[in-house]
Scaffold this motif. Structure first.
Motif, short mmCIF file in Angstrom:
data_model
loop_
_atom_site.label_atom_id
_atom_site.label_comp_id
_atom_site.label_asym_id
_atom_site.label_seq_id
_atom_site.Cartn_x
_atom_site.Cartn_y
_atom_site.Cartn_z
N SER A 25 0.82 -1.21 0.00
CA SER A 25 0.00 0.00 0.00
C SER A 25 0.85 1.26 0.00
O SER A 25 0.35 2.34 -0.28
N ARG A 26 2.14 1.13 0.30
CA ARG A 26 3.03 2.29 0.26
C ARG A 26 3.01 2.93 -1.12
O ARG A 26 3.12 4.15 -1.25
N ASP A 27 2.85 2.12 -2.16
CA ASP A 27 2.84 2.66 -3.51
C ASP A 27 1.59 3.46 -3.82
O ASP A 27 1.52 4.11 -4.87
N ARG A 28 0.60 3.41 -2.94
CA ARG A 28 -0.60 4.23 -3.12
C ARG A 28 -0.64 5.40 -2.14
O ARG A 28 -1.60 6.14 -2.10
N ALA A 29 0.42 5.53 -1.34
CA ALA A 29 0.49 6.61 -0.35
C ALA A 29 0.88 7.91 -1.04
O ALA A 29 1.38 7.91 -2.17
N PRO A 30 0.66 9.07 -0.39
CA PRO A 30 1.13 10.34 -0.95
C PRO A 30 2.64 10.29 -1.20
O PRO A 30 3.37 9.55 -0.54
N LEU A 31 3.10 11.08 -2.14
CA LEU A 31 4.51 11.03 -2.52
C LEU A 31 5.43 11.29 -1.33
O LEU A 31 6.47 10.65 -1.19
N GLY A 32 5.05 12.25 -0.46
CA GLY A 32 5.90 12.57 0.67
C GLY A 32 6.11 11.40 1.61
O GLY A 32 7.16 11.27 2.24
N ALA A 33 5.11 10.52 1.71
CA ALA A 33 5.21 9.36 2.59
C ALA A 33 6.03 8.24 1.97
O ALA A 33 6.34 7.26 2.63
N ARG A 34 6.39 8.38 0.70
CA ARG A 34 7.21 7.37 0.04
C ARG A 34 8.70 7.71 0.08
O ARG A 34 9.54 6.94 -0.39
N LEU A 35 9.03 8.87 0.61
CA LEU A 35 10.43 9.30 0.66
C LEU A 35 11.07 8.95 2.00
O LEU A 35 10.38 8.87 3.02
N GLN A 36 12.40 8.81 1.98
CA GLN A 36 13.17 8.64 3.21
C GLN A 36 13.93 9.90 3.57
O GLN A 36 14.66 9.91 4.54
N GLY A 37 13.78 10.93 2.79
CA GLY A 37 14.50 12.17 3.06
C GLY A 37 15.50 12.45 1.96
O GLY A 37 15.47 11.87 0.88
N VAL A 38 16.42 13.37 2.24
CA VAL A 38 17.45 13.75 1.28
C VAL A 38 18.61 12.77 1.39
O VAL A 38 19.17 12.60 2.47
N GLN A 39 19.00 12.13 0.29
CA GLN A 39 20.11 11.17 0.34
C GLN A 39 21.45 11.86 0.09
O GLN A 39 22.42 11.58 0.76
N HIS A 40 21.50 12.75 -0.91
CA HIS A 40 22.76 13.46 -1.14
C HIS A 40 22.53 14.73 -1.94
O HIS A 40 21.48 14.92 -2.54
N PHE A 41 23.52 15.61 -1.90
CA PHE A 41 23.60 16.75 -2.78
C PHE A 41 24.76 16.49 -3.74
O PHE A 41 25.83 16.06 -3.33
#
Length: 294
Positions: free
Chosen positions: A58-74
């Motif tokens: 169901s994660r694939d149907r969640a809002p985009l923000g809930a599918r992220l783990q944060g910033v990985q790199h710049f």
């Protein structure tokens, strides 16, 4: 990454801290969002995401923000890889995660450069004249190195001519002459200074250490008006930091600085009320992610 894996694949260098912190770990300066943003429609919970008994996937149907783990790199494209690597590891104290390179071939070329090639065709010009390297046929190659800091990773990228050895010499393309932070599309890397550090002294020592290494591009702004490099260097120590002590940013200190490649850097310190604001925002985001099944 490349469909021709003949390139080098170096391992991590000496880890002076003996600890490689997890990439993208949550921290105030790097991943905090405002509590208002955490309540915005972009983070609104769908029934599937909010339900404690939601089915697997169901994660694939969640809002985009809930599918992220944060910033990985710049990522930072550099003119001189060794110089940039020295600055971010030996001056600022990051740890090498890994290095890889000699990337070329059609797949990596298309992955990175399709939009710019289309633009060149639309303009009727050679892609090379607008800064598009030839990774497809291997005329140029891409090398990367990853450097770990406490809460984020920085990726250094260098596009070089095929005949040029990895990690030495300058990029195949000329660097941009002007790097004003006011230009749309400009980005910067922001470093978070610890609470118990004297900000003014940090900037002084950063410039001094960089100068000893011949990194003359490393120049921090001053909070007073100066009209020449001589005046900038002669400014008093307390001109090294903009300390905000009122309004919503009360407790925030900052200064802008150019790095050894001419890249835009920022250094910040968050104390008092503004630190609490970021901590509250991070707590709100964690609650939102937990409710969404994160």
């Amino acid at each position: 990454m490349s469909d021709d894996p003949a390139g080098g694949n170096g391992s991590a260098g000496t880890d002076r801290r003996n600890v490689l912190r997890a990439a993208g770990a949550a921290a105030i300066g790097g991943l905090a969002v405002t509590a208002k943003a955490a309540r915005s429609p972009a983070f609104a919970q769908t029934p599937a995401a909010a339900s404690p008994g939601a089915a697997a996937g169901s994660r694939d149907r969640a809002p985009l923000g809930a599918r992220l783990q944060g910033v990985q790199h710049f990522g930072l494209t550099v003119q001189n890889m060794d110089r940039a690597f020295e600055f971010y590891t030996e001056v600022l104290g990051g740890n090498e995660v890994m290095r890889d390179g000699d990337f070329r071939g059609e797949k990596i070329h298309n992955t990175l450069l399709t939009d710019q090639e289309i633009l060149a065709r639309e303009r009727g010009v050679n892609p090379r004249t607008i800064g598009v390297p030839d990774l497809r046929d291997g005329g140029q190659r891409l090398d990367v190195r990853f450097v770990q800091f406490d809460n984020v990773v920085i990726e250094l990228l260098q596009y070089r001519d095929a005949e040029q050895p990895m990690g030495s010499g300058d990029s195949w393309a000329e660097p941009r002459d002007h790097m004003s932070p006011a230009y749309p599309r400009s980005m910067h890397i922001c470093f978070y200074i610890r609470d118990d550090v004297d900000f003014d002294m940090f900037i002084r020592d950063l410039e001094a250490e960089s100068a000893l290494r011949g990194m003359t591009q490393v120049k921090a702004n001053r909070v007073i008006t100066v009209t020449s490099e001589q005046e900038r260097l002669a400014a008093p120590l307390d001109a090294n930091t903009n300390k905000i002590r009122e309004g919503q940013s009360n407790g925030w200190s900052l200064i802008y600085c150019k790095g050894p490649e001419g890249e835009q850097l920022e250094f910040v310190q968050a104390l008092g009320p503004v630190k609490q604001t970021f901590e509250d925002a991070m707590a709100a985001r964690r609650r939102m992610l937990a409710a969404a099944g994160g």
